[in-house]
Design an enzyme around this catalytic site. Structure first.
Site, PDB file in Angstrom:
ATOM      1  CB  CYS A   1     -85.090   3.426 -51.536  1.00 47.20           C
ATOM      2  SG  CYS A   1     -86.592   2.707 -52.777  1.00 47.20           S
TER       3      CYS A   1
ATOM      4  CB  ALA B   1     -80.119   1.510 -47.027  1.00 47.31           C
ATOM      5  N   PRO B   2     -78.508   4.337 -47.277  1.00 46.52           N
ATOM      6  CG  PRO B   2     -76.425   5.475 -46.963  1.00 46.52           C
ATOM      7  CD  PRO B   2     -77.766   5.149 -48.066  1.00 46.52           C
ATOM      8  N   GLY B   3     -79.529   5.634 -44.716  1.00 51.82           N
ATOM      9  CA  GLY B   3     -79.985   6.309 -43.670  1.00 51.82           C
ATOM     10  C   GLY B   3     -79.957   7.851 -43.495  1.00 51.82           C
TER      11      GLY B   3
ATOM     12  CE  LYS C   1     -81.643  11.434 -50.632  1.00 56.87           C
ATOM     13  NZ  LYS C   1     -80.489  10.585 -50.604  1.00 56.87           N
TER      14      LYS C   1
ATOM     15  CG  ASP D   1     -82.708  -0.409 -48.578  1.00 52.88           C
ATOM     16  OD1 ASP D   1     -82.590   0.606 -49.071  1.00 52.88           O
ATOM     17  OD2 ASP D   1     -82.239  -1.475 -48.919  1.00 52.88           O
TER      18      ASP D   1
ATOM     19  CG  ASP E   1     -89.791  -5.624 -53.511  1.00 50.06           C
ATOM     20  OD1 ASP E   1     -89.280  -4.722 -53.654  1.00 50.06           O
ATOM     21  OD2 ASP E   1     -90.594  -6.358 -54.395  1.00 50.06           O
TER      22      ASP E   1
ATOM     23  CG  ASP F   1     -83.146   8.715 -52.843  1.00 54.08           C
ATOM     24  OD1 ASP F   1     -82.865   8.936 -54.177  1.00 54.08           O
ATOM     25  OD2 ASP F   1     -82.235   8.621 -52.015  1.00 54.08           O
TER      26      ASP F   1
ATOM     27  CB  CYS G   1     -77.985  10.134 -57.167  1.00 50.72           C
ATOM     28  SG  CYS G   1     -77.586   8.244 -57.095  1.00 50.72           S
TER      29      CYS G   1
END
Length: 532
Positions: free
Chosen positions: A162, A164-166, A168, A186, A213, A230, A283
């Protein structure tokens, strides 16, 4: 008061009733707050010393698992600190700190993460030339933790399910020193486009991006040494980023997410090789999205996976819960970690580190090929053009391949990259050169990547010329700035030997001085504001 006056006053709503707000959500306790206004209720003819407002306390359902409730409540009302980490492929932390100090940004080192800094709260880090040059990446401090625990190594094969936004993904690729294989996936095409822009700006060539997916990522992609999950979540831990009211996720909202989270973590376990590592992260504060998800997967896979105690990296952290709402969880979940906002003045996070001890399903080992599907290696004539124009020794490109995936241009990819056969990649490596025009042109990403190797056709900018270049203005050049130019054409603009992008050099003509015509990308230029 006359009857007429009384009737008129009685028609007005009572301020007490206007201020009464009752929240019926079951996941929050109702607490009485008092304001210090002194409203008059005309219908009653009384001066009220205070008005009463009933509002929910944010995240009250977690009161029993937070070590210091008052400190937690105070922390979530404050804005997040501005934090960033050094792109060590381009600059050392010491050099970056000095550069930021020269710009009066007063960076403060983050003790637990070497090369990371906090900046003053009024700074816009995405508007600095150092950011545009790819010398650092902006990322919330606690969000740096999952990759630190994933511990990717050079030459490995790593999957970010997962991505995005990049941020990690970029951490992983930098830690691997632009070697090996990073697959960034993503399902959101728009967010993956932003991810590729980040990867290009930072000069990363060891990443293949896919749009798929995550829960159904194909097994034909092969196995990975490390997998980061994540996952999408209710994002309660990011509450300090917003300016609006702080609210908890409802139990119904949480239930809609846990099925997706479970499916993604199951897929992460399947795609990880025996002996490999998985990091599950969110998060959010909700145990339903954290410990309960990991507990379910531990029960499903049995001895094939186990919890690895989270290493002490220097952050204050709390142990994962082993009981929630009457449900007892696997005792090893105490070795997972929660990071509450008040503990380190960060956002909130949850991390679990899992080791895969044996295979979980029958599988046929995939056959890896060094080139992605529908791709050909095509170094000629493009590499010769670059080396001849900019005086770059060809051996600098020995660790990389020049590949073509479309008529538009060619890409730069590290030689030990092993991309997946499925899903079909969106991009592999860095978009290196446009070849569909009259004159082949290095991309800005390529200029940022290899511009410091140039021995000719580069222009050293002055501090006053940085902003005009980044906002696509023509720049008048002094004779001293053009000593490395061999003639009209493409040049690389640099400041303090750090490439900033591509421009066109126009020699002096008809009594006019030499000019640099900036070709900085319009989308990037729109992000810039002039610094004081």
């Amino acid at each position: 008061t006359t009857p007429a006056t009384t009737t008129k006053q009685s028609s007005q709503p009572c301020p007490l009733l206007l201020n009464l707000k009752i929240n019926h959500r079951t996941d929050c306790q109702q607490t009485l707050f008092f304001s210090h206004r002194l409203p008059i209720c005309p219908a009653m003819g009384i001066l009220h010393s205070m008005s009463q407002t009933i509002e929910p306390v944010p995240f009250s359902r977690y009161r029993n698992i937070v070590d210091d409730w008052n400190a937690f409540q105070d922390s979530i009302k404050r804005p997040l600190p501005v934090t960033l980490w050094t792109n060590s492929l381009k600059i050392t932390p010491e050099q970056l700190q000095h550069s930021l100090q020269q710009a009066n940004l007063t960076p403060a080192p983050i003790s637990w993460y070497p090369g990371a800094f906090r900046l003053p709260p009024n700074v816009k880090p995405g508007h600095q030339w150092q950011f545009m040059a790819g010398l650092y990446q902006v990322q919330e401090e606690v969000a740096m933790l999952p990759v630190c625990l994933l511990d990717p190594q050079p030459g490995e094969r790593v999957l970010d399910l997962c991505a995005a936004p990049g941020n990690k993904t970029a951490q992983i690729a930098v830690a691997m020193r632009n070697t090996g294989t990073v697959v960034a996936n993503d399902r959101n095409p728009g967010r993956m486009q932003a991810t590729r822009q980040t990867l290009n700006r930072l000069g990363l060539v060891n990443v293949t991006t896919t749009t798929y997916d995550a829960a159904n990522f194909p097994r034909e992609a092969g196995q990975f040494d490390r997998v980061l999950a994540d996952v999408p979540c209710s994002c309660e831990g990011t509450c300090r980023k917003g300016s609006g009211p702080i609210t908890s996720a409802t139990e119904a909202e949480i239930r809609t997410l846990t099925g997706t989270q479970l499916a993604i973590l199951r897929k992460a376990v399947q795609l990880c090789r025996p002996g490999g590592r998985i990091v599950y992260a969110t998060c959010t504060f909700a145990p339903e999205e954290n410990e309960l998800v990991v507990d379910t997967v531990l029960a499903e896979f049995g001895e094939a996976i186990q919890v690895v105690p989270v290493a002490d990296v220097g952050l204050r952290m709390a142990a994962g819960v082993t009981e929630w709402n009457g449900r007892s969880l696997h005792p090893s979940l105490a070795h997972t970690r929660r990071i509450w906002p008040h503990q380190n003045d960060t956002g909130g996070f949850y991390v679990a580190v899992l080791a895969k001890t044996k295979e979980t399903h029958q599988t046929v080992p995939p056959t890896y090929t060094p080139l992605p599907p529908h791709t050909t290696e095509e170094p000629t004539p493009w590499l010769n053009i670059v080396c001849a124009r900019f005086g770059i020794p060809p051996q600098k490109f020995a660790p990389f391949r020049i590949i073509r995936r479309s008529r538009r241009g060619v890409y730069l990819l590290n030689r030990d990259h092993l991309p997946p056969a499925r899903p079909n990649p969106d991009a592999c490596g860095m978009f290196f050169m446009r070849t569909d025009g009259r004159f082949p042109k290095l991309t800005t990403a390529a200029a940022l990547f290899c511009g410091h190797w140039a021995t000719q056709n580069f222009i050293p900018l002055t501090p006053e010329q940085i902003y005009p270049f980044l906002t696509r203005q023509d720049i008048r050049l002094t004779p001293a700035q053009t000593t490395h130019c061999t003639g009209q054409g493409y040049v690389i603009a640099r400041f303090a030997n750090h490439p900033l992008g591509i421009g066109i050099y126009l020699p002096p003509a008809n009594g006019q001085p030499a000019l640099l015509r900036s070709l900085f990308p319009k989308a990037w230029a729109n992000m810039i504001t002039k610094q004081g």
